[in-house]
Scaffold this active site. Structure first.
Site, mmCIF file in Angstrom:
data_model
loop_
_atom_site.group_PDB
_atom_site.id
_atom_site.type_symbol
_atom_site.label_atom_id
_atom_site.label_comp_id
_atom_site.label_asym_id
_atom_site.label_seq_id
_atom_site.Cartn_x
_atom_site.Cartn_y
_atom_site.Cartn_z
ATOM 1 C CG ASP A 64 -1.644 1.573 1.130
ATOM 2 O OD1 ASP A 64 -1.580 1.868 0.786
ATOM 3 O OD2 ASP A 64 -2.950 1.600 1.898
ATOM 4 C CE1 TYR A 155 -7.134 10.779 -10.605
ATOM 5 C CE2 TYR A 155 -7.839 12.019 -12.633
ATOM 6 C CZ TYR A 155 -6.813 11.389 -12.150
ATOM 7 O OH TYR A 155 -6.904 10.191 -12.596
ATOM 8 C CB ALA A 157 -6.337 19.421 -6.933
ATOM 9 C CE LYS A 159 -4.077 11.162 -10.760
ATOM 10 N NZ LYS A 159 -2.184 10.138 -10.759
#
Ligand SMILES: NC(=O)c1ccc[n+]([C@@H]2O[C@H](COP(=O)([O-])OP(=O)(O)OC[C@H]3O[C@@H](n4cnc5c(N)ncnc54)[C@H](O)[C@@H]3O)[C@@H](O)[C@H]2O)c1
Length: 252
Positions: A64, A155, A157, A159
């Site tokens: 993870d 999302y 932001a 990326k």
């Protein structure tokens, strides 16, 4: 004397691909292996990695990317297993869709934990090995990191943060010979939309609408992106700090 078109390749390059269980990460693994590389394949899902068991050129590992202790142990194990690490592909990612009024603090935190913190923790853990191999880091951003969108602001932001980390790390690590680049894929049918809770109908509507707005009039295939990622990972060239749209022209 004329220079060769492709930069020289070192033999049997070895590296880590996160999110290697499915989608774009799995396509990367296959393209890299097709080009002679060996891959330590990380994913948080055991099930998604199960079919990789027994392949000589792949070491699957349940990791993870948000858990720094687990990532640290995995980095040590990968280095011990292969003896060197030449590249890391930060592909593990999560998606979040919805208007500002509806997103919860917990969902925003979880999104940034995978996309931004995970990219950081993994790269940090592998950094000593990458410095010693003068290796390559490839971060997977998104076309919405380059072109604002109304439906998935957080999302986009997260990326955009990945894209900017890429540029900043390129400046920081360039003097040590480590290249840092990013690809910014357009919409690509993978499990990510369903994992984010979209229904099959919502997913197909979104992908159809996006395809109609893309200059090349189609959504992506994971291999479209994987080919460019492999190029950044395997070619020992003079490119760093690039965030390359691979999106049929969507970000224009
Ligand atoms: N599919 C698209 O339209 C699209 C577009 C632009 C960018 N991307 C990006 O591409 C990357 C790959 O996504 P995909 O579309 O192939 O989706 P996917 O869901 O098929 O693959 C994502 C993989 O990441 C793994 N993962 C998620 N959280 C993790 C964690 N905490 N630790 C380890 N592994 C984890 C998942 O188990 C899965 O195997 C993501 O970073 C995504 O944001 C996707």
């Amino acid at each position: 004397m004329s220079a060769p078109v492709l930069a020289p390749r070192r033999e049997r390059l070895t590296g880590v691909v996160t999110g290697a269980g499915t989608g774009i990460g799995r396509a990367c693994l296959e393209v890299l292996v097709d080009h002679g590389a060996r891959v330590d394949a990380w994913d948080r899902s055991d099930e998604a990695l199960a079919d990789l068991a027994g392949r000589e050129e792949v070491a699957p590992r349940t990791v993870d990317v948000t858990d720094a202790a687990v990532v640290g142990s995995a980095a040590s194990a990968a280095l011990k297993h292969w003896g060197r690490i030449d590249f890391v592909i930060n592909c593990a990612g999560a998606f979040l869709v919805g208007p500002l009024a509806d997103v919860s603090a917990a969902s925003v935190r979880a999104l940034f934990e995978v996309n931004v913190l995970g990219t950081t923790v993994v790269t940090q853990a592998l950094l000593p090995a990458l410095k010693s191999s003068r290796g390559s880091i490839v971060n997977v951003a998104s076309s919405v990191a380059l072109k604002p969108t109304a439906s998935n602001a957080h999302y986009a932001a997260s990326k955009a943060a990945v894209a900017h980390l890429t540029r900043c790390w390129a400046l920081e690590l360039g003097p040590e010979g480590v290249r840092v680049n990013s690809v910014a894929p357009g919409p690509t049918p993978t499990a990510i939309y369903r994992t984010a809770g979209m229904s099959a109908e919502q997913e197909s509507t979104l992908l159809r609408e996006r395809a109609e707005a893309i200059p090349l009039r189609r959504v992506g295939d994971p291999v479209d992106t994987a080919r460019w990622i492999a190029r950044f990972a395997l070619e020992d060239d003079w490119t760093t700090g690039v965030v390359l749209p691979v999106d049929g022209g969507m970000a224009l």
